[in-house]
Enzyme design. Structure first.
Site, PDB file in Angstrom:
ATOM      1  N   TRP A  81     -43.933  56.481  18.676  1.00 61.10           N
ATOM      2  CA  TRP A  81     -42.912  56.506  17.927  1.00 61.10           C
ATOM      3  C   TRP A  81     -41.743  55.901  18.596  1.00 61.10           C
ATOM      4  O   TRP A  81     -41.585  56.036  20.044  1.00 61.10           O
ATOM      5  CB  TRP A  81     -42.492  57.927  17.182  1.00 61.10           C
ATOM      6  CG  TRP A  81     -43.818  58.738  16.708  1.00 61.10           C
ATOM      7  CD1 TRP A  81     -44.508  59.756  17.335  1.00 61.10           C
ATOM      8  CD2 TRP A  81     -44.054  58.565  15.532  1.00 61.10           C
ATOM      9  NE1 TRP A  81     -45.354  59.955  16.171  1.00 61.10           N
ATOM     10  CE2 TRP A  81     -45.436  59.255  15.291  1.00 61.10           C
ATOM     11  CE3 TRP A  81     -43.785  57.427  14.338  1.00 61.10           C
ATOM     12  CZ2 TRP A  81     -46.016  59.477  14.136  1.00 61.10           C
ATOM     13  CZ3 TRP A  81     -44.665  57.654  13.179  1.00 61.10           C
ATOM     14  CH2 TRP A  81     -45.699  58.757  12.954  1.00 61.10           C
ATOM     15  N   TRP A 118     -45.613  65.186   4.131  1.00 60.58           N
ATOM     16  CA  TRP A 118     -45.102  64.468   5.061  1.00 60.58           C
ATOM     17  C   TRP A 118     -46.482  63.917   5.905  1.00 60.58           C
ATOM     18  O   TRP A 118     -46.446  62.604   6.193  1.00 60.58           O
ATOM     19  CB  TRP A 118     -44.123  65.086   6.130  1.00 60.58           C
ATOM     20  CG  TRP A 118     -42.824  65.062   5.623  1.00 60.58           C
ATOM     21  CD1 TRP A 118     -41.792  65.971   5.173  1.00 60.58           C
ATOM     22  CD2 TRP A 118     -41.854  63.877   5.798  1.00 60.58           C
ATOM     23  NE1 TRP A 118     -40.830  65.232   4.681  1.00 60.58           N
ATOM     24  CE2 TRP A 118     -40.559  64.042   5.122  1.00 60.58           C
ATOM     25  CE3 TRP A 118     -42.020  62.496   6.409  1.00 60.58           C
ATOM     26  CZ2 TRP A 118     -39.521  63.150   5.098  1.00 60.58           C
ATOM     27  CZ3 TRP A 118     -41.125  61.731   6.116  1.00 60.58           C
ATOM     28  CH2 TRP A 118     -39.759  62.002   5.858  1.00 60.58           C
ATOM     29  N   GLU A 124     -51.223  68.262 -10.630  1.00 63.60           N
ATOM     30  CA  GLU A 124     -49.846  68.261  -9.709  1.00 63.60           C
ATOM     31  C   GLU A 124     -49.747  69.679  -9.193  1.00 63.60           C
ATOM     32  O   GLU A 124     -49.484  70.219  -7.958  1.00 63.60           O
ATOM     33  CB  GLU A 124     -48.539  67.885 -10.245  1.00 63.60           C
ATOM     34  CG  GLU A 124     -48.609  66.462 -10.246  1.00 63.60           C
ATOM     35  CD  GLU A 124     -48.984  65.411  -9.371  1.00 63.60           C
ATOM     36  OE1 GLU A 124     -48.357  65.758  -8.205  1.00 63.60           O
ATOM     37  OE2 GLU A 124     -49.510  64.555  -9.581  1.00 63.60           O
TER      38      GLU A 124
HETATM   39  C1  FAD Z   1     -42.211  63.657   2.191  1.00 58.59           C
HETATM   40  C2  FAD Z   1     -42.516  64.881   1.017  1.00 58.59           C
HETATM   41  C3  FAD Z   1     -42.022  66.066   1.008  1.00 58.59           C
HETATM   42  C4  FAD Z   1     -42.382  67.116   0.027  1.00 58.59           C
HETATM   43  N1  FAD Z   1     -41.710  68.325   0.318  1.00 58.59           N
HETATM   44  C5  FAD Z   1     -42.302  69.460  -0.531  1.00 58.59           C
HETATM   45  C6  FAD Z   1     -41.729  70.501  -0.517  1.00 58.59           C
HETATM   46  O1  FAD Z   1     -41.111  71.012   0.581  1.00 58.59           O
HETATM   47  N2  FAD Z   1     -41.794  71.742  -1.597  1.00 58.59           N
HETATM   48  C7  FAD Z   1     -42.288  71.347  -2.776  1.00 58.59           C
HETATM   49  O2  FAD Z   1     -42.440  71.977  -3.663  1.00 58.59           O
HETATM   50  N3  FAD Z   1     -42.748  69.760  -2.817  1.00 58.59           N
HETATM   51  C8  FAD Z   1     -42.672  68.905  -1.907  1.00 58.59           C
HETATM   52  N4  FAD Z   1     -43.169  67.733  -1.951  1.00 58.59           N
HETATM   53  C9  FAD Z   1     -43.965  67.475  -3.358  1.00 58.59           C
HETATM   54  C10 FAD Z   1     -43.051  66.876  -4.521  1.00 58.59           C
HETATM   55  O3  FAD Z   1     -42.427  65.828  -4.356  1.00 58.59           O
HETATM   56  C11 FAD Z   1     -42.394  67.928  -5.084  1.00 58.59           C
HETATM   57  O4  FAD Z   1     -43.122  69.075  -5.499  1.00 58.59           O
HETATM   58  C12 FAD Z   1     -41.815  67.511  -6.611  1.00 58.59           C
HETATM   59  O5  FAD Z   1     -40.973  66.305  -6.576  1.00 58.59           O
HETATM   60  C13 FAD Z   1     -40.987  68.567  -7.202  1.00 58.59           C
HETATM   61  O6  FAD Z   1     -40.701  68.411  -8.662  1.00 58.59           O
HETATM   62  P1  FAD Z   1     -41.004  68.836 -10.138  1.00 58.59           P
HETATM   63  O7  FAD Z   1     -41.050  70.294  -9.786  1.00 58.59           O
HETATM   64  O8  FAD Z   1     -40.311  68.253 -10.893  1.00 58.59           O
HETATM   65  O9  FAD Z   1     -42.515  68.328  -9.894  1.00 58.59           O
HETATM   66  P2  FAD Z   1     -43.657  68.169 -11.104  1.00 58.59           P
HETATM   67  O10 FAD Z   1     -43.873  66.717 -11.056  1.00 58.59           O
HETATM   68  O11 FAD Z   1     -42.923  68.683 -12.499  1.00 58.59           O
HETATM   69  O12 FAD Z   1     -44.693  68.748 -10.671  1.00 58.59           O
HETATM   70  C14 FAD Z   1     -45.034  70.291 -11.004  1.00 58.59           C
HETATM   71  C15 FAD Z   1     -45.377  71.076  -9.821  1.00 58.59           C
HETATM   72  O13 FAD Z   1     -46.334  70.757  -9.143  1.00 58.59           O
HETATM   73  C16 FAD Z   1     -46.224  70.708  -7.780  1.00 58.59           C
HETATM   74  N5  FAD Z   1     -46.323  69.385  -6.922  1.00 58.59           N
HETATM   75  C17 FAD Z   1     -46.016  68.198  -7.537  1.00 58.59           C
HETATM   76  N6  FAD Z   1     -46.275  67.261  -6.778  1.00 58.59           N
HETATM   77  C18 FAD Z   1     -46.634  67.787  -5.563  1.00 58.59           C
HETATM   78  C19 FAD Z   1     -47.083  67.316  -4.539  1.00 58.59           C
HETATM   79  N7  FAD Z   1     -47.438  66.154  -4.322  1.00 58.59           N
HETATM   80  N8  FAD Z   1     -47.492  68.293  -3.267  1.00 58.59           N
HETATM   81  C20 FAD Z   1     -47.603  69.867  -3.774  1.00 58.59           C
HETATM   82  N9  FAD Z   1     -46.940  70.178  -4.900  1.00 58.59           N
HETATM   83  C21 FAD Z   1     -46.562  69.342  -5.902  1.00 58.59           C
HETATM   84  C22 FAD Z   1     -44.811  71.649  -7.331  1.00 58.59           C
HETATM   85  O14 FAD Z   1     -44.954  72.715  -7.321  1.00 58.59           O
HETATM   86  C23 FAD Z   1     -43.948  70.982  -8.904  1.00 58.59           C
HETATM   87  O15 FAD Z   1     -42.918  71.723  -9.110  1.00 58.59           O
HETATM   88  C24 FAD Z   1     -43.059  66.635  -1.065  1.00 58.59           C
HETATM   89  C25 FAD Z   1     -43.510  65.484  -1.225  1.00 58.59           C
HETATM   90  C26 FAD Z   1     -43.053  64.382  -0.286  1.00 58.59           C
HETATM   91  C27 FAD Z   1     -43.638  62.997  -0.739  1.00 58.59           C
END
Ligand code: FAD
Length: 475
Positions: A305, A381, A274
């Site tokens: 759209w 997105w 992740e």
């Molecule tokens: C539509 C959409 C928009 C999003 N916008 C953002 C955003 O603006 N900023 C953002 O940080 N994340 C975004 N994410 C990715 C993800 O949802 C979040 O990083 C995650 O939910 C953060 O929660 P956590 O720190 O508990 O994640 P954890 O599951 O604990 O993951 C650890 C770290 O890994 C990174 N990470 C995890 N999943 C993703 C992913 N899919 N893409 C990129 N990095 C990831 C993050 O830095 C996160 O803190 C988005 C996802 C979607 C589907």
């Protein structure tokens, strides 16, 4: 003889531990730590409301860590830095690199101007495990698919830098106070929107360290499964702390590696990958700078759209009548965060069931998320919309009812954010429109009054989305 003075320009690295620019500056001599609110940055890149809330508190926390020595300015960073160098008789400026395309351009110019004035300028990697320019395919090309990027590109490159402790001693230059206070920047919202944010978040380095150690103690084992359940604390919630650089990804990476003595553990691998997705988002933004505005897959440029404003408003307010979607949108509004599984569900609903352009969803998230990040938000997105690099195929349309029944079985998540539904039996919780009238009566719900009727028929809008996609491919 007095020590040389250097300026440390803090940006997305609001921490003292494992901060390469700060470390180098302290080695160089005495320091003046500064933060600049960039007035020149394009409007669409200005931080949203939730990010501003976070930034305010994060700067206050950093200022405390620096014993009140942080100086804040607002304006054009080049003019401000050049002025400060001469005012403070500084002979060096240090910063950690950012990777947004416009920021790279800006920083190049600033570096040149400072160097032209005889100043030493050094920049460092303080926010990525692997910088985008260092990862290439064997033939020199750029990766477009996550798994080979991460497994072949990153994991086979040099190991990420091991994090360094905070400098043992920081000496501050004896200079006048310039600029203004953090409060003067007016970052906190005018409306009473942020009251619940305080229950969920503690911006700053200490808050980040707490989140990391909580995660390691309570949730890291089991992460692979639990990360999908929005009602449990199955993920780290490190995203805003990582975005603002209150913790480096290196600290998270090595803390997890050290916590698991069984390397190859699937929970560990899943969490590290992740972090890899975060790296991949920055990699994409660096190599394909238009991903924040333009479809990565230009075939989607022809997509028709619908962009109905009333649908968008219902979605953004959590009033679509689809419980898991509404719960997610309300979680976002109330806490500045939304669980990843639910981000995918609400995103798919917006883009596919409502046929609203992903860029509108991206903008709403940009304003409301405390972890709003140019790279991760745009890449995610586009992933949801099917227009991105290595994206979910467009025809894979999330069914929000099935998603709710699978990942929020007892409805604990929905009931938290849609408390009006709390007496609806589990069987109908994710599809109240199918409940018989007497069941709704007993639960105290009249659809259309206490809770909205669904704004979209899931089956019909699914087909409509598939047809719209087929049209795009044919034309
Ligand atoms: C539509 C959409 C928009 C999003 N916008 C953002 C955003 O603006 N900023 C953002 O940080 N994340 C975004 N994410 C990715 C993800 O949802 C979040 O990083 C995650 O939910 C953060 O929660 P956590 O720190 O508990 O994640 P954890 O599951 O604990 O993951 C650890 C770290 O890994 C990174 N990470 C995890 N999943 C993703 C992913 N899919 N893409 C990129 N990095 C990831 C993050 O830095 C996160 O803190 C988005 C996802 C979607 C589907």
């Amino acid at each position: 003889m007095s020590q040389p003075v250097s300026i440390v320009w803090f940006r997305q690295d609001l921490r003292v531990i494992d901060n390469p620019a700060l470390f180098a500056a302290v080695e160089h001599g005495t320091i003046v730590p500064v933060y600049i609110f960039d007035s020149e940055i394009a409007e669409e890149e200005q931080p949203g409301g939730a990010s501003n809330w976070w930034l305010h508190h994060s700067l206050e926390s950093l200022n405390k860590r620096l014993n009140g020595h942080l100086q804040c300015f607002s304006g054009d960073p080049q003019t401000i830095l050049c002025d400060l160098v001469s005012k403070f008789s500084a002979n060096a400026v240090f910063w950690n690199r950012c990777y947004e395309p416009t920021v790279i351009e800006r920083d190049k110019k600033i570096k040149q101007a400072l160097r032209d004035s005889g100043c030493l300028v050094s920049s460092f990697n303080g926010s990525l495990l692997w910088e985008p320019m260092s990862i290439r395919k064997q033939d020199g090309g750029v990766y477009r698919v996550f798994t080979p990027y991460y497994r072949k590109g990153c994991l086979q490159a040099s190991a990420p830098r091991y994090p360094s402790p905070a400098p043992t001693r920081i000496t501050y230059a004896d200079v006048s106070r310039e600029g203004h206070t953090i409060q003067d920047a007016g970052l906190l919202p005018d409306i009473d929107w942020d009251s619940a944010f305080y229950d969920h978040w503690k911006p700053g380095e200490e808050g980040a360290a707490d989140k990391l150690s909580d995660f390691i103690r309570h949730a890291a084992r089991g992460y692979q499964e639990e990360r999908n359940i929005p009602s449990v604390r199955g993920t780290s919630r490190l995203s805003p702390h990582l975005h603002f650089g209150e913790i480096s990804p290196n600290q998270a990476w090595y803390a997890l590696l050290n916590a698991f003595d069984d390397q190859g553990n699937s929970d560990l691998d899943c969490f590290l990958s992740e972090l890899g997705w975060r790296e991949f988002s920055y990699y994409l933004l660096f190599h394909f700078p238009t991903i924040t505005e333009q479809n990565f897959n230009y075939q989607f440029d022809k997509f028709k759209w619908l962009n109905r404003q009333d649908d968008f408003i219902a979605w953004s307010k959590g009033q679509t009548g689809i419980p898991i979607v509404d719960a997610g949108m309300r979680e976002l509004w109330q806490t500045g965060y939304m669980h990843n599984r639910v981000r995918m569900i609400v995103g798919s609903f917006l883009v596919k069931n409502l046929l609203i352009d992903w860029r509108k969803g991206e903008r709403w998230f940009w304003d409301c998320l405390v972890d709003a990040d140019r790279a991760s938000n745009a890449a995610s997105w586009q992933w949801v919309a099917g227009s991105g690099a290595d994206a979910a195929p467009y025809f894979r349309i999330f069914n929000p009812v099935l998603q709710g029944e699978k990942f929020d079985k007892q409805g604990a998540y929905v009931k938290t954010y849609c408390p009006e539904l709390k007496h609806i039996p589990d069987k109908y919780l994710h599809k109240p429109w199918e409940a018989p009238k007497e069941v709704l009566n007993k639960a105290g719900i009249t659809l259309g009054k206490d809770y909205p009727k669904p704004i979209a028929d899931l089956k019909q809008t699914r087909q409509r989305a598939l047809d719209a996609y087929a049209d795009t491919k044919e034309n």
